[in-house]
Design a protein around this motif. Sequence first.
Motif, PDB file in Angstrom:
ATOM      1  N   HIS A  12       0.063   3.563   3.455  1.00 27.75           N
ATOM      2  CA  HIS A  12       0.542   3.280   4.815  1.00 27.75           C
ATOM      3  C   HIS A  12       1.750   2.358   4.712  1.00 27.75           C
ATOM      4  O   HIS A  12       1.998   1.756   3.675  1.00 27.75           O
ATOM      5  N   CYS A  28      -5.309  -0.071   5.697  1.00 21.28           N
ATOM      6  CA  CYS A  28      -5.712   1.267   6.142  1.00 21.28           C
ATOM      7  C   CYS A  28      -7.086   1.646   5.604  1.00 21.28           C
ATOM      8  O   CYS A  28      -7.527   2.784   5.772  1.00 21.28           O
ATOM      9  N   CYS A  84       0.832  -1.202   0.000  1.00 20.06           N
ATOM     10  CA  CYS A  84       0.000   0.000   0.000  1.00 20.06           C
ATOM     11  C   CYS A  84       0.870   1.256   0.000  1.00 20.06           C
ATOM     12  O   CYS A  84       1.767   1.390   0.816  1.00 20.06           O
ATOM     13  N   CYS A  90      -7.472  -1.102   0.277  1.00 20.74           N
ATOM     14  CA  CYS A  90      -6.406  -1.555   1.163  1.00 20.74           C
ATOM     15  C   CYS A  90      -7.041  -2.109   2.425  1.00 20.74           C
ATOM     16  O   CYS A  90      -7.799  -1.413   3.097  1.00 20.74           O
TER      17      CYS A  90
HETATM   18 ZN   LIG Z   1      -3.055   0.955   3.164  1.00 22.28          ZN
END
Ligand SMILES: [Zn+2]
Length: 634
Positions: free
Chosen positions: A42, A63, A39, A60
């Motif tokens: 994050h 997050c 991702c 995702c």
């Molecule tokens: Zn993420």
Amino acid sequence: MANPGDFAATLKQQADIVRIVGEYVKLRKSGAQNYQGLCPFHQEKTPSFSVHVTNQFFHCFGCSVSGDVFDFVKKIENITFPEAVRLIADKLGIAVPKMQYASEEEARQAKQRGGLLDIHERACAFFREQLRRPEAAHAREYLKSRGLTSEMIAEFRIGFAPERGFVLRDALSGQFSDELMRESGLFSWKDKEQPADASGQLSEGSDADHKPTTDNRQLTTLYSKFRNRVMFPITSEQGRVIAFTGRTLAADEKSGPKYLNSPETPIYSKSRVLFNIDKAKQAIRQLDYSILVEGQMDCISVYAAGFHNVIASSGTAFTDPQARLLGRFSKNIVVNFDPDTAGAAAAERSLALLVSEDFQIKVLTLETGFDPDLYIRRKGKEAYAEALGHSARYFDYLIERARAQFPVRTPEGKVKALNFLLPHIQRVPSRIVRDELASEISHRLGIESSVLRQELRRAATARSTRHVSAPASAPCTDAERVLIRALASRDLAHAPVSQREGQDPDFDPARQAHFALTEDPVHTGCGTEELINLLLRALDDGVDPMSLPLSESDRTLLASVLLQASEELTPELLESALRSLNRRQKQRELEQLQRRVKELEAKEDLASRAQLAQERLRMKQAARTMGNAGSEAQ
Ligand SMILES: [Zn+2]
């Protein structure tokens, strides 16, 4: 998504989200319809970021960000929706009609950024033109002395800022407002009341016969910040010029720092930019590693020698956004600067950050006195390639440094070496890797490994590791999953159901599911029902289900259903799912009837008796259809 125009909708159909996201995130195919990667929003070590091909969305599980291709570009580029539309259209080579902004402020900012990009593009062309002029002979001489060919000068769009401070302003003033020129960071100015030659800057050069133009409102005079300098454009990831570095050609100290950078502007943030990332990113992804050098000149030399995966940090320590930017292309890096030289502190901090961001680092140490530029010019690119191949793992390099600095045969030396190494090891995010390093170090320095491990454990308890939960299985049945997939199928976004007449010869899962459900609504009786209803409504309105404003739990549910689907969505699969849902619903109705009959049986009055007979009949019928549905579904 605010007011998606027709153009955006058309564009979305043409843009392949996998390709667009793939320019920012290294994606791997996972299953028939998804791609996975780390991702970009994050920090994580195992991929929980997925992109779905058919439904053209990303999600995702770490997050919880998700959305369509516009949401992705908006978020990662930190731009508005209209700008994201423009950017994607540019990538696809499609002309954009006039844009609409959500607010005046948004429009103003976008206009300002656009103007600043234009001014930089224009200034870049101006500097390049100046480099060809007779007055720039010394600049060309300098570039030649640094081994730069005309091809590289053209490729990096290197130019020359003349000594005279008003030339650039005069070249730009017809096209850009004074305000925009001030915001560009390319100019300095003084209040007119102040003596113009206070610092000698305005009287320099041969501008004596040249009356400076003044802005009547501001009473200021603009003059070029960069004078008598070789100009290196700094570009965005997309290759747009957003700032400059000017290398002075003057020998005297009065002319300012050797390297002068543009100040921060609405389009340029030093901590987010990596020099040459626009040209290097493709090679970094392909070769799966980057070469990090200290200066722009080093970077251009290494690039010119054919190592296109090179970037420069421009002498400052790496920042989080930079590490994240680079990490999108590869987490393997060869660092080619000597941490013992001038930029030692910055280099040390950069390496520390890269370790904690889980980069696999190697260190290329060239012979003393050689920077990459000089090394390649003196010894050639083959020698540099060879040196690259021999670069050491970062921790081997550190251990060697510890051994060189401290007398590791004595107990005091061991303690010092350990104190030198510990902070580096502690930054490694993985406990397994830390333990491996500990045993290696204890072996090579002759330190009792239990001592080392204990030190690490103590540090580890203070460490907070963020835990990212794996994609949770959505609380729904297989049949519900199939139904959700059918309803979210991409075709439905194109036209409202009511507008589509007649049977489509092609299998259209969304429409079939819709017809089945509107004839005989399914009540799943759990959280999925809400989602199914929303999808049905989207279908009626002709709205793309992926752009529905969903709650976080619905969004995650939808994403997990779509991402975890492995079976192909066929008419048979949908039909059997609908039948099984139907059956479950009938079952539930039957149970309700049975309860009702029981209640009625307990009552003695006549009305209840009559009702009881009726309900029993209904129950019998329901049970019969149940039996049929059951045998068909099997
Ligand atoms: Zn993420």
